[in-house]
Design an enzyme around this catalytic site. Structure first.
Site, PDB file in Angstrom:
ATOM      1  N   ASP A 265      -1.730  -4.020   8.098  1.00 49.07           N
ATOM      2  CA  ASP A 265      -1.132  -3.508   6.856  1.00 49.07           C
ATOM      3  C   ASP A 265      -1.824  -4.174   5.671  1.00 49.07           C
ATOM      4  OD1 ASP A 265       0.550  -2.957   4.630  1.00 49.07           O
ATOM      5  OD2 ASP A 265       2.275  -2.707   5.965  1.00 49.07           O
TER       6      ASP A 265
ATOM      7  N   HIS B 199      -0.285   0.442   6.799  1.00 48.21           N
ATOM      8  CA  HIS B 199       0.984   0.515   6.071  1.00 48.21           C
ATOM      9  C   HIS B 199       1.649   1.877   6.264  1.00 48.21           C
ATOM     10  CE1 HIS B 199       3.851  -0.760   3.061  1.00 48.21           C
ATOM     11  NE2 HIS B 199       3.650   0.335   2.366  1.00 48.21           N
TER      12      HIS B 199
ATOM     13  N   SER C 140       8.599   0.433   3.388  1.00 50.40           N
ATOM     14  CA  SER C 140       8.023  -0.263   2.238  1.00 50.40           C
ATOM     15  C   SER C 140       9.112  -0.642   1.220  1.00 50.40           C
ATOM     16  CB  SER C 140       6.922   0.599   1.622  1.00 50.40           C
ATOM     17  OG  SER C 140       6.093  -0.161   0.780  1.00 50.40           O
TER      18      SER C 140
END
Length: 273
Positions: free
Chosen positions: A224, A253, A95
């Protein structure tokens, strides 16, 4: 507990475990190095030296209220790498940590990076603009800012549902995973988390992606809900000189946690190529 005091006085907490080829893990917003537990133990058992740090303002590092930018995060990572004199490192970022990794390997690695991995990562740029018309609207990030400032305790728990795909029909919801995310989030500083939203949403990493020539693996879940794949991995792979893309139908995610067996297997294969 190991800490490094950076040039500006910020204390960075880090874990340095094992012996062998070096892997360095960079966590996502608003978490800590603990989010990599499923990877840390896997790679330690495979004979790797594993480094994982808490980003400034996050986890057990100083709750510094200044300089929460991707540029600063990458510079901090460089100080840690140089302090530990790490070489031939594989950098793995999830991320926001993926943005930190690509900026680091482009600007700060100085030949110390061997490969890079971007997992569910924010590059090239998340926010919608004239140059990125299919990006995520600014209103989404403004709401994250508002919730972080005014409703952080509850918001951090609620966010775990889309983060792990626990809002999907038939999901195997694990309250312990959610509580661990919440625990990590609330360990960090609210100012760092608030300012970090701008860092992860508005930083354009397109030129970093274009400039990097070491092998880069891009891994992204097709479901995601936090960093949509069409605005991230599918664009990043087109900008990389030496990139490899793996996408995962139905993965969320937070797939390094929920789908760690699959993710770890593919990570290992790339690292050992």
């Amino acid at each position: 507990m190991s800490t490094l005091t950076l040039k500006d006085g910020t204390e960075i907490f880090y874990k340095d475990q094992g012996e062998g080829p070096v892997l360095m893990f960079h966590h996502g917003w608003p978490l800590s190095s603990d989010d990599w537990d499923a990877q840390v133990i896997f790679f330690l058992k495979k004979g790797y030296r594993v480094i994982a740090h808490d980003r400034r303002g996050h986890g057990r590092s100083s709750q510094n209220i200044y300089n929460h930018t991707i540029e600063q995060y990458a510079s901090d990572a460089a100080e840690l790498v140089e302090f530990l004199d790490l070489k031939d490192v594989v950098h793995i970022g999830h991320s926001t940590g993926g943005g930190e990794v690509i900026r680091y390997v482009n600007k700060y690695a100085n030949g110390r990076a061997k490969k890079a991995v971007l997992i569910s990562a924010i590059p090239p740029v998340m926010v919608q603009s004239e140059n990125n018309p299919d990006g995520v609207p600014m209103s989404v990030f403004d709401d994250i800012r508002n919730q972080t400032m005014n409703n952080r305790n509850q918001f951090y728990y609620d966010l775990t549902f889309p983060f792990y795909g626990y809002n999907r029909e038939g999901a195997d919801v694990k309250d312990g995973v959610q509580r661990n995310w919440w625990r990590q989030g609330l360990m960090g500083g609210i100012v760092a988390h608030y300012d970090g939203i701008k860092a992860f949403s508005e930083t354009d990493l397109s030129e970093d992606l274009k400039a990097v020539d070491i092998p880069v693996l891009v891994m992204h879940g097709e479901d995601d809900q936090i960093v949509p794949i069409a605005n991230a991995a599918l664009k990043s792979i087109k900008l990389l000189k030496n990139g490899k893309l793996i996408t995962y139908p139905g993965f969320p995610h937070g797939m390094p946690t929920t789908e760690h067996e699959t993710i770890n297997k593919d990570l290992l294969a790339f690292i050992e190529e």
